[in-house]
Enzyme design. Structure first.
Site, PDB file in Angstrom:
ATOM      1  N   GLU A   1       6.120  -9.387  -7.869  1.00  0.00           N
ATOM      2  CA  GLU A   1       4.930  -8.586  -7.564  1.00  0.00           C
ATOM      3  C   GLU A   1       4.919  -8.134  -6.103  1.00  0.00           C
ATOM      4  O   GLU A   1       4.490  -7.017  -5.794  1.00  0.00           O
ATOM      5  CB  GLU A   1       3.663  -9.364  -7.900  1.00  0.00           C
ATOM      6  CG  GLU A   1       3.455  -9.608  -9.388  1.00  0.00           C
ATOM      7  CD  GLU A   1       3.267  -8.332 -10.192  1.00  0.00           C
ATOM      8  OE1 GLU A   1       3.066  -7.261  -9.579  1.00  0.00           O
ATOM      9  OE2 GLU A   1       3.337  -8.402 -11.423  1.00  0.00           O
TER      10      GLU A   1
ATOM     11  N   GLN B   1       4.234  -0.683  -4.264  1.00  0.00           N
ATOM     12  CA  GLN B   1       4.614   0.661  -3.809  1.00  0.00           C
ATOM     13  C   GLN B   1       6.105   0.934  -3.977  1.00  0.00           C
ATOM     14  O   GLN B   1       6.675   1.759  -3.263  1.00  0.00           O
ATOM     15  CB  GLN B   1       4.182   0.862  -2.346  1.00  0.00           C
ATOM     16  CG  GLN B   1       2.674   0.742  -2.149  1.00  0.00           C
ATOM     17  CD  GLN B   1       2.268   0.855  -0.701  1.00  0.00           C
ATOM     18  OE1 GLN B   1       2.709   0.091   0.146  1.00  0.00           O
ATOM     19  NE2 GLN B   1       1.416   1.815  -0.408  1.00  0.00           N
ATOM     20  N   THR B   2       6.744   0.251  -4.935  1.00  0.00           N
ATOM     21  CA  THR B   2       8.178   0.407  -5.165  1.00  0.00           C
ATOM     22  C   THR B   2       8.435   0.387  -6.668  1.00  0.00           C
ATOM     23  O   THR B   2       7.783  -0.346  -7.406  1.00  0.00           O
ATOM     24  CB  THR B   2       8.967  -0.730  -4.480  1.00  0.00           C
ATOM     25  OG1 THR B   2       8.549  -0.850  -3.119  1.00  0.00           O
ATOM     26  CG2 THR B   2      10.455  -0.444  -4.497  1.00  0.00           C
TER      27      THR B   2
ATOM     28  N   GLY C   1      12.062  -1.137   2.029  1.00  0.00           N
ATOM     29  CA  GLY C   1      10.912  -0.514   2.672  1.00  0.00           C
ATOM     30  C   GLY C   1       9.705  -1.426   2.803  1.00  0.00           C
ATOM     31  O   GLY C   1       9.693  -2.546   2.302  1.00  0.00           O
ATOM     32  N   TYR C   2       8.710  -0.931   3.537  1.00  0.00           N
ATOM     33  CA  TYR C   2       7.461  -1.671   3.762  1.00  0.00           C
ATOM     34  C   TYR C   2       7.784  -3.108   4.203  1.00  0.00           C
ATOM     35  O   TYR C   2       7.485  -4.089   3.522  1.00  0.00           O
ATOM     36  CB  TYR C   2       6.582  -1.672   2.507  1.00  0.00           C
ATOM     37  CG  TYR C   2       6.192  -0.294   2.051  1.00  0.00           C
ATOM     38  CD1 TYR C   2       5.123   0.382   2.653  1.00  0.00           C
ATOM     39  CD2 TYR C   2       6.898   0.355   1.047  1.00  0.00           C
ATOM     40  CE1 TYR C   2       4.770   1.660   2.255  1.00  0.00           C
ATOM     41  CE2 TYR C   2       6.553   1.643   0.643  1.00  0.00           C
ATOM     42  CZ  TYR C   2       5.486   2.285   1.253  1.00  0.00           C
ATOM     43  OH  TYR C   2       5.139   3.551   0.859  1.00  0.00           O
TER      44      TYR C   2
ATOM     45  N   TYR D   1      -4.852  -7.992  -6.130  1.00  0.00           N
ATOM     46  CA  TYR D   1      -4.004  -7.665  -7.265  1.00  0.00           C
ATOM     47  C   TYR D   1      -2.942  -8.732  -7.514  1.00  0.00           C
ATOM     48  O   TYR D   1      -2.784  -9.226  -8.635  1.00  0.00           O
ATOM     49  CB  TYR D   1      -3.323  -6.302  -7.080  1.00  0.00           C
ATOM     50  CG  TYR D   1      -2.181  -6.157  -8.055  1.00  0.00           C
ATOM     51  CD1 TYR D   1      -2.427  -6.000  -9.418  1.00  0.00           C
ATOM     52  CD2 TYR D   1      -0.859  -6.278  -7.634  1.00  0.00           C
ATOM     53  CE1 TYR D   1      -1.397  -5.941 -10.328  1.00  0.00           C
ATOM     54  CE2 TYR D   1       0.183  -6.225  -8.542  1.00  0.00           C
ATOM     55  CZ  TYR D   1      -0.091  -6.059  -9.883  1.00  0.00           C
ATOM     56  OH  TYR D   1       0.932  -6.031 -10.787  1.00  0.00           O
TER      57      TYR D   1
ATOM     58  N   ASP E   1      -3.507  -2.751 -11.127  1.00  0.00           N
ATOM     59  CA  ASP E   1      -2.581  -2.049 -10.237  1.00  0.00           C
ATOM     60  C   ASP E   1      -2.748  -0.551 -10.459  1.00  0.00           C
ATOM     61  O   ASP E   1      -3.685  -0.119 -11.146  1.00  0.00           O
ATOM     62  CB  ASP E   1      -1.134  -2.520 -10.464  1.00  0.00           C
ATOM     63  CG  ASP E   1      -0.554  -2.050 -11.796  1.00  0.00           C
ATOM     64  OD1 ASP E   1      -1.307  -1.488 -12.632  1.00  0.00           O
ATOM     65  OD2 ASP E   1       0.659  -2.244 -12.012  1.00  0.00           O
TER      66      ASP E   1
ATOM     67  N   CYS F   1       0.722   6.376 -20.650  1.00  0.00           N
ATOM     68  CA  CYS F   1      -0.400   6.984 -19.924  1.00  0.00           C
ATOM     69  C   CYS F   1       0.047   7.348 -18.508  1.00  0.00           C
ATOM     70  O   CYS F   1      -0.487   6.862 -17.506  1.00  0.00           O
ATOM     71  CB  CYS F   1      -1.585   6.014 -19.909  1.00  0.00           C
ATOM     72  SG  CYS F   1      -3.157   6.776 -19.456  1.00  0.00           S
TER      73      CYS F   1
ATOM     74  N   CYS G   1      -0.118   6.824 -27.953  1.00  0.00           N
ATOM     75  CA  CYS G   1      -0.933   5.801 -27.287  1.00  0.00           C
ATOM     76  C   CYS G   1      -1.707   4.964 -28.306  1.00  0.00           C
ATOM     77  O   CYS G   1      -2.428   5.509 -29.149  1.00  0.00           O
ATOM     78  CB  CYS G   1      -1.907   6.460 -26.315  1.00  0.00           C
ATOM     79  SG  CYS G   1      -2.932   5.259 -25.430  1.00  0.00           S
TER      80      CYS G   1
ATOM     81  N   CYS H   1     -10.128   6.558 -26.179  1.00  0.00           N
ATOM     82  CA  CYS H   1     -10.037   7.166 -24.852  1.00  0.00           C
ATOM     83  C   CYS H   1     -11.025   8.324 -24.690  1.00  0.00           C
ATOM     84  O   CYS H   1     -10.910   9.364 -25.346  1.00  0.00           O
ATOM     85  CB  CYS H   1      -8.612   7.660 -24.614  1.00  0.00           C
ATOM     86  SG  CYS H   1      -8.358   8.360 -22.970  1.00  0.00           S
TER      87      CYS H   1
END
Length: 347
Positions: free
Chosen positions: A47, A52-53, A91-92, A128, A146, A198, A208, A214
């Protein structure tokens, strides 16, 4: 659909879990539906890496980390420089620093906390990740939201409030449909639904399992949810990086420095630079015999950078650093920006 916990909400979770039992993605950090959960260390590690990856980018890093540091105790005992080098390219980089600090905190206490509050006390663990570890590793009910889940819930309830203000409503909607049983499977089912069905553009509504529930689909334009504010233009900063090379009896080597522990690319090996930052351009190229090898471009979260690369075999390095064999430059663990700069210098 009401945001209350009723039979309709229970039907949503049941339909989603039935779909997940048939369609769950196979991922290296995940147990198949209905099987015992993976250890907390593996869930937490994945996690942190996945923030962001993409899963495709994370998978080889995750495998290498587990091979080198198979337990949280092994990671806690690692050298900072080794962990930062192993993270290079993902990254990050604050995530890697927090990863190591959290591993040491867990090793010191003897085990992972098994509550959201306990997990959030660890460096780099927010709402999260704490909820994900509680649900997936400990199989306890937690509301896991998320970016994928955020999109699914915003469409399911047709939440028209723009982000980020909508997140309170989105969390309430996610809470309403989260079941008491199979917490980990449900959380991962929501993630899979957002990642594969989605999707941000052109959602595959005909496939779905929640299409009948929905609201956004009923309104005829699910892709407009979640509603996002207009993007602000990112500034472009300019800087310079310096490839200082020497040749002696041992061969070619380049001068590398270690960036300060905090801030952009903190703690990473890098080429010397001219002090560029997110807030200002660098001071430029010092006097001397420099050859301009070209410019590389790199995007950070809040700004873009144009980095000119300058090469010298006569300049004398300042401050602390190390001479690194050019033939082994790929082993230095340079972050992507400076790997690009090195490639330009050698090109």
């Amino acid at each position: 659909m009401s945001a209350s916990k009723d039979r309709s909400a229970n039907g949503v979770s049941q339909r989603l879990l039935e779909w997940y039992d048939r369609s769950a993605r196979t991922l290296p950090w995940r147990s198949p539906p209905g099987k015992p959960p993976p250890p907390p260390y593996r869930v937490w590690l994945s996690e942190v890496m996945l923030q962001q990856t993409t899963t495709a980018a994370v998978a080889p890093y995750y495998a290498r980390f587990l091979e080198r540091w198979p337990t949280v105790e092994a990671l806690a005992a690692a050298e900072d420089a080794d962990v930062m080098a192993a993270w290079a390219g993902l990254g990050y980089y604050s995530r890697a620093r927090n990863l190591l600090a959290a591993a040491r905190a867990v090793a010191a206490r003897g085990s992972f906390p098994d509550t959201e509050d306990g997990l959030r006390a660890l460096p780099g663990v927010g709402a999260y990740i704490a909820a994900a570890v509680v649900a997936i590793a400990f199989d306890r009910r937690a509301v896991v939201v998320d970016a994928n889940v955020e999109r699914v819930v915003a469409r399911l309830f047709a939440i028209g409030t723009p982000l980020p203000a909508a997140r309170k409503e989105i969390r309430a909607g996610a809470d309403a449909i989260t079941p008491d049983e199979r917490a980990g499977d449900f959380a991962q089912a929501m993630m899979d639904l957002g990642a594969t069905i989605c999707t941000p553009r052109d959602p595959r509504c005909l496939l779905c399992p929640l299409a009948q529930d929905c609201r956004a689909r009923a309104e005829g334009d699910p892709a407009r949810f979640p509603v996002r504010p207009a993007k602000k233009a990112k500034p472009t900063r300019k800087g310079a990086a310096f490839w200082i090379e020497r040749v002696d009896a041992t061969g070619r080597s380049v001068w590398l420095v270690r960036r300060e522990g905090k801030g952009i690319l903190g703690g990473m090996r890098a080429l010397p630079d001219d002090g560029w930052s997110a807030r200002a351009d660098g001071f430029g190229v010092p006097s001397g015999d420099w050859h301009h090898a070209g410019t590389v471009r790199h995007g950070f979260t809040h700004f873009d950078l144009e980095l000119s690369v300058h090469v010298s075999r006569a300049a004398q390095p300042d401050g602390e650093g190390e001479w690194w064999p050019v033939e082994r430059i790929e082993e230095a663990g340079l972050p992507t920006l400076f790997a690009k700069a090195a490639a330009r210098a050698l090109g």
